[in-house]
Write a protein that holds these residues in place. Structure first.
Motif, PDB file in Angstrom:
ATOM      1  N   PRO A 259       0.831  -1.208   0.000  1.00 36.04           N
ATOM      2  CA  PRO A 259       0.000   0.000   0.000  1.00 36.04           C
ATOM      3  C   PRO A 259       0.861   1.251   0.000  1.00 36.04           C
ATOM      4  CG  PRO A 259       0.121  -0.904   2.207  1.00 36.04           C
ATOM      5  CD  PRO A 259       0.845  -1.880   1.319  1.00 36.04           C
ATOM      6  N   GLU A 260       0.260   2.364  -0.410  1.00 36.41           N
ATOM      7  CA  GLU A 260       1.021   3.602  -0.513  1.00 36.41           C
ATOM      8  C   GLU A 260       1.461   4.099   0.863  1.00 36.41           C
ATOM      9  OE1 GLU A 260      -1.331   6.423  -2.587  1.00 36.41           O
ATOM     10  OE2 GLU A 260      -1.396   5.268  -4.428  1.00 36.41           O
ATOM     11  N   HIS A 261       2.739   4.402   0.976  1.00 39.65           N
ATOM     12  CA  HIS A 261       3.268   4.979   2.199  1.00 39.65           C
ATOM     13  C   HIS A 261       3.213   6.505   2.100  1.00 39.65           C
ATOM     14  CE1 HIS A 261       4.693   0.900   2.596  1.00 39.65           C
ATOM     15  NE2 HIS A 261       5.102   1.141   3.831  1.00 39.65           N
ATOM     16  N   ALA A 262       3.111   7.149   3.245  1.00 34.05           N
ATOM     17  CA  ALA A 262       3.115   8.610   3.281  1.00 34.05           C
ATOM     18  C   ALA A 262       3.879   9.081   4.506  1.00 34.05           C
ATOM     19  CB  ALA A 262       1.692   9.167   3.296  1.00 34.05           C
ATOM     20  N   THR A 263       4.512  10.243   4.371  1.00 33.50           N
ATOM     21  CA  THR A 263       5.347  10.810   5.427  1.00 33.50           C
ATOM     22  C   THR A 263       5.027  12.289   5.570  1.00 33.50           C
ATOM     23  OG1 THR A 263       7.164   9.242   5.044  1.00 33.50           O
ATOM     24  CG2 THR A 263       7.718  11.320   6.127  1.00 33.50           C
ATOM     25  N   ILE A 264       4.902  12.753   6.819  1.00 30.69           N
ATOM     26  CA  ILE A 264       4.731  14.179   7.101  1.00 30.69           C
ATOM     27  C   ILE A 264       6.072  14.750   7.541  1.00 30.69           C
ATOM     28  CG2 ILE A 264       3.536  15.905   8.501  1.00 30.69           C
ATOM     29  CD1 ILE A 264       1.262  13.899   8.835  1.00 30.69           C
ATOM     30  N   ILE A 265       6.449  15.875   6.956  1.00 30.34           N
ATOM     31  CA  ILE A 265       7.698  16.560   7.286  1.00 30.34           C
ATOM     32  C   ILE A 265       7.383  17.703   8.244  1.00 30.34           C
ATOM     33  CG2 ILE A 265       9.730  17.726   6.348  1.00 30.34           C
ATOM     34  CD1 ILE A 265       9.341  14.833   5.328  1.00 30.34           C
ATOM     35  N   THR A 266       8.166  17.816   9.316  1.00 32.01           N
ATOM     36  CA  THR A 266       7.853  18.816  10.339  1.00 32.01           C
ATOM     37  C   THR A 266       8.857  19.961  10.394  1.00 32.01           C
ATOM     38  OG1 THR A 266       9.017  17.517  12.022  1.00 32.01           O
ATOM     39  CG2 THR A 266       6.654  17.142  11.768  1.00 32.01           C
ATOM     40  N   THR A 267       9.930  19.923   9.620  1.00 29.74           N
ATOM     41  CA  THR A 267      10.840  21.064   9.587  1.00 29.74           C
ATOM     42  C   THR A 267      10.251  22.162   8.699  1.00 29.74           C
ATOM     43  OG1 THR A 267      12.060  20.055   7.754  1.00 29.74           O
ATOM     44  CG2 THR A 267      12.914  19.668   9.980  1.00 29.74           C
ATOM     45  N   GLY A 268      10.765  23.377   8.830  1.00 24.45           N
ATOM     46  CA  GLY A 268      10.299  24.484   8.006  1.00 24.45           C
ATOM     47  C   GLY A 268       9.519  25.500   8.814  1.00 24.45           C
ATOM     48  N   ASN A 269       9.270  26.658   8.204  1.00 29.12           N
ATOM     49  CA  ASN A 269       8.632  27.761   8.907  1.00 29.12           C
ATOM     50  C   ASN A 269       8.016  28.722   7.897  1.00 29.12           C
ATOM     51  OD1 ASN A 269      10.649  30.202   8.462  1.00 29.12           O
ATOM     52  ND2 ASN A 269      11.891  28.386   8.845  1.00 29.12           N
TER      53      ASN A 269
END
Length: 506
Positions: free
Chosen positions: A425-435
């Motif tokens: 199944p499709e994997h997904a990732t949330i990125i938390t760096t940035g502003n």
């Protein structure tokens, strides 16, 4: 960090009982204890002896009522109120309510004003739909109370899966999420309401319950596993050759930024292919990359450039296509032909995305991988929906993009989401760096160069997209620390890519 949706967490709660013999009431008791510990710490730090819990009629309210008992047992002055009809309290939450009644603890409707720590236990993962008026008024009262707030599982009013708010939502100082973290805690606008996040397993090793791990929050530990040390006898040929294709009259800087970013994130060689008329301008931006002038029409790359660039494809490892390309018909014709004929992996951005919008067959059948890096507006055009629908379900939008167009979808914005359509199944990732300082022209061009550079250095497309977004965001954070939020520019982000990567070196 593994993430689970509200539906998955409810299923895990059920399985904990059915497969491990862990009853829901014990999980609720452990949740109350976890919340009480945070409340005690916060009250102690702030020199306050009073805590006040606002409890809903569901299991979230039950967690809050359990916390009230633990706080009373610890010697604190504790009051609570029920936000809802007591007759609607059912199951394990009803047990907690009866325990409080047996102890002679009765609810009060008096909201403290600045002299207590509040526990928000109104709405949990099961909440859906618009906020009821009485709940909305209570949430407003919490936000106006001038008291520090601890939210149970997630701030009331925030959707556990999407981070959306359907009305008023609690602004928490700390959030104790129970069992496993939920995606809505990392997606905006909800992410801005969480405060300090604490993930408490509530007395259970959840890995004991087998499941498909398809959603995660990207961490520094993930990044360090993907960024490996270089051999002492390495040479530039070991780290790939990035070919950037884009630029146009008036937008030559975009291609230059992509080239600079590819160099700054470790590519061995970089060549920037642009319309012949702007080649000298692009070459003057940076001596670290090579340039090639290509056939043009009206200041943009023409379809003939697809033929002219062929010799360079034999030398390149990956192509970054689209930054500053322009929206003219000749540029779009070039993109469509090039994508159909290119044997190399492609990172597709900006007007390169617009050129293939509504034509998923152009990329779905490619032998080499394609990484798509749209902002929400570009993603909407690619999927044929309004931007608001993209923002309402960023994980779903990224997954749909990756699936329909056949590649890796990197949906830019606050809470960047990367989805892998190359696996099932499709994997997904949330990125938390940035502003927010990174909301500036050229920032996306830098990201394209970083992702292309990491692919050229041998990372798989999905891993390169995740690591690239993490590094790009961290470089933006370093730029904000040095220059302030309003002073961040694409060049400032580019300059700090090496520093962001150095932090990950082991």
């Amino acid at each position: 960090m593994e993430l689970v949706t509200s539906e998955e967490m409810r299923d895990l709660d059920r399985r904990a009982n059915d497969e491990l013999g862990m009853p829901g009431l014990l999980l609720m008791e452990n949740a109350g204890s976890a919340v009480a510990r945070v409340g005690i710490r916060l009250a102690t730090q702030m020199g306050r002896n009073r805590l006040h819990a606002v409890c809903g009629a569901g299991n979230n309210g039950g967690d809050g009522m359990a916390a009230v008992r633990h706080l009373l047992a610890a010697g604190f002055t504790v009051t609570y109120e029920l936000c809802g009809d007591p007759s609607r309290v059912r199951g394990d939450a009803a047990v907690q309510l009866r325990l409080l009644q047996a102890l002679g603890v009765t609810p009060t409707a008096e909201m403290p004003r600045g002299d207590a720590v509040l526990i928000d236990a109104i709405l949990g993962t099961g909440a859906a739909g618009p906020i009821r008026p009485n709940v909305g008024r209570t949430i407003d009262a919490i936000n106006d109370s001038r008291c520090p707030v601890v939210s149970v599982d997630l701030p009331s009013g925030v959707d556990a899966n999407t981070g959306a708010t359907a009305g008023p939502a609690v602004r928490a100082d700390e959030t104790v999420t129970l069992g496993l973290a939920k995606p809505g805690l990392f997606l905006h606008p909800g992410a801005a309401l969480v405060g300090r996040l604490i993930v408490d397993p509530i007395g259970l090793d959840w890995s004991a319950l087998s499941r498909s791990d398809t959603l995660r929050c990207y961490t520094t530990e993930h990044a360090q596993t993907h960024l490996t040390p270089r051999r002492s006898n390495a040479h530039k040929g070991d780290f790939g050759h990035v070919l950037v294709l884009g630029g146009s009259a008036g937008m030559s800087g975009a291609a230059a930024l992509t080239g600079r970013a590819a160099i700054g994130s470790g590519a061995g060689l970089v060549t920037v292919g642009v319309p012949l008329g702007v080649q000298s301008v692009v070459a003057g931006h940076d001596p670290d990359y090579m340039t090639v002038g290509l056939p043009e029409m009206d200041g943009c790359l023409s379809e003939a450039a697809a033929e002219a660039i062929r010799p360079w494809l034999e030398r390149a490892t990956v192509v970054c296509l689209g930054p500053g390309l322009g929206s003219g018909g000749s540029a779009h014709a070039f993109v469509r032909r090039f994508v159909a004929e290119c044997p190399l992996p492609i990172v597709l951005d900006a007007d390169g995305l617009n050129a293939i919008a509504g034509r998923p067959s152009l990329t779905r059948g490619r032998d080499a991988a394609t990484v798509f890096t749209p902002h929400p507006g570009e993603c909407g055009r690619m999927l044929g929906v309004d931007t608001a629908l993209i923002q309402a379900d960023r994980i779903g939008a990224a997954r749909r993009l990756a699936s329909e167009y056949g590649g890796v979808g990197l949906l830019k914005g606050a809470g960047t989401v990367v989805a892998n359509g190359l696996v099932e199944p499709e994997h997904a990732t949330i990125i938390t760096t940035g502003n927010p300082g990174m909301a500036t022209g050229g920032s996306g061009d830098v990201l394209t160069g970083v992702v292309g550079s990491l692919m050229a250095q041998g990372l798989a497309p999905y891993d390169a997209a995740c690591l690239g977004a993490h590094i790009h965001g961290r470089a933006g954070d370093l730029a904000r620390e040095a220059l302030g939020c309003h002073g961040v520019s694409a060049s400032a982000i580019c300059d700090r890519l090496p520093g962001a990567m150095k932090e990950l070196s082991r």
